[in-house]
Design an enzyme around this catalytic site. Structure first.
Site, PDB file in Angstrom:
ATOM      1  N   VAL A   9      24.336  97.108  19.692  1.00  0.00           N
ATOM      2  CA  VAL A   9      25.098  95.883  19.495  1.00  0.00           C
ATOM      3  C   VAL A   9      24.146  94.820  18.955  1.00  0.00           C
ATOM      4  CG1 VAL A   9      24.724  94.963  21.820  1.00  0.00           C
ATOM      5  CG2 VAL A   9      26.753  94.284  20.542  1.00  0.00           C
ATOM      6  N   SER A  10      24.638  94.051  17.996  1.00  0.00           N
ATOM      7  CA  SER A  10      23.891  92.878  17.545  1.00  0.00           C
ATOM      8  C   SER A  10      24.562  91.662  18.165  1.00  0.00           C
ATOM      9  CB  SER A  10      23.906  92.765  16.014  1.00  0.00           C
ATOM     10  OG  SER A  10      25.217  92.476  15.555  1.00  0.00           O
TER      11      SER A  10
END
Length: 337
Positions: A9-10
């Site tokens: 996840v960013s």
């Protein structure tokens, strides 16, 4: 079947799309349970981009795949694994050698057939296009902000504070900037200025004062009210095409002094760094005949008579050379002969 769950996840994706680490872990674990697979490990890269494979948990998972610790890799979506077609090919080729399969919780892929490989490649190509298209839009948006005289974000330049999106002069730091420009114009070298700032315990813009920091400040047109952008590509050196426009902030240095300093910097660029401001004629060009290190100038006074010497830096700093100190007049005689 033994399964490995990969999660990525960013910050932006987590905020906008809800691809949080717990959510991906829950969905992937539920999928494995529905298939009757045993989860052998969970690999989570938090806050990492999928533009390349330089991610610690991804690399750890691929190493474990080489060791045969699982039979299938499970992801929530393909773009959690990669957004690059080339990286996808390399990852699939690597796990194929070990007979490891790939599964997406929300997408149907079959990498064992030519059609399935074509389909997954097309999806990866679209993901890569989306990432590159977004990067272009962001770049052009930032460029337009600069052309309008607004800062596109980033660290505030030393000498200024950012208040309500505007650059305002920080008087305490601005005095240091003026002092650096004045000292350099008075023919003091960057090394001398660095030592002066450290001796006076002036708070540095980074961890410590360095000649690189001082050179960057002396070259920065922000101090005459300009904005400079696109000086460097991220991690790839200078672009050769910086954008310099009038900013909305007040200058700290006059344009006349800035131009004088630029001419001085250009003139000294052709000389060795130390020789530019030193009265030691051989500074920056003399090398030790024993070890090849540079030799630096020093002097001693005896009964008001100053004698210049040169010493091997490797001896002074590392104690790894036996070259004795050499008087400058001896060097001059040898040079003339």
């Amino acid at each position: 079947m033994r399964a490995a769950i990969y999660i990525r996840v960013s910050t932006q994706e987590q905020a906008l799309e809800g691809f949080s680490v717990p959510a991906q872990r829950h969905r992937a674990a539920a999928f494995c349970d529905s298939q009757g697979w045993s989860v052998m490990g969970i690999y989570a890269d938090d806050g990492k981009s999928a533009k390349d494979t330089n991610r610690p948990e991804l690399q750890r998972m691929l190493t474990d795949a080489d060791d045969g610790l699982f039979d299938v890799i499970v992801v929530y979506k393909l773009d959690r694994l990669t957004r690059s077609v080339l990286d996808l090919y390399e990852i699939l080729a690597r796990i194929d050698k070990r007979g490891i399969k790939f599964k997406s919780v929300t997408e149907m892929y079959d990498t064992t057939t030519a059609t399935g490989r074509l389909f997954i490649t097309l999806v990866a190509a679209l993901a890569q296009w989306e990432r590159e298209n977004l990067a272009e839009r962001v770049y052009f948006g930032m460029e337009e902000m600069v052309r309008q005289g607004s800062r596109p974000g980033g660290t505030t330049c030393y000498g200024y504070d950012t208040i309500s999106g505007e650059m305002r002069i920080n008087e305490a730091q601005a005095r240091i900037v003026r002092h650096i420009f004045d000292a350099y114009e008075a023919t003091q070298g960057m090394r001398t200025i660095q030592q002066m700032l450290e001796a006076e315990r002036v708070p540095p813009p980074n961890k410590h004062w360095s000649t690189t920091t001082i050179n960057y400040m002396l070259r920065n047109p922000v101090y005459i009210g300009k904005l400079r952008w696109n000086l460097r590509k991220r991690g790839k050196g200078k672009t050769g095409a910086p954008i310099i426009v009038d900013g909305r902030h007040a200058p700290i240095i006059s344009k006349e002094q800035f131009d004088r300093v630029q001419r001085l910097l250009d003139r000294r660029r052709t000389l060795p760094p130390v020789a530019a401001t030193s009265d030691f004629a051989y500074s920056g060009i003399l090398r030790c005949g024993h070890c090849g290190y540079a030799m630096s100038g020093t002097s001693r006074k005896y009964k008001s008579v100053r004698t210049k010497y040169y010493a091997c830096v490797n001896r002074q700093k590392n104690f790894k050379c036996s070259m004795p100190y050499i008087r400058e007049d001896v060097l001059e005689d040898a040079f003339m002969q």
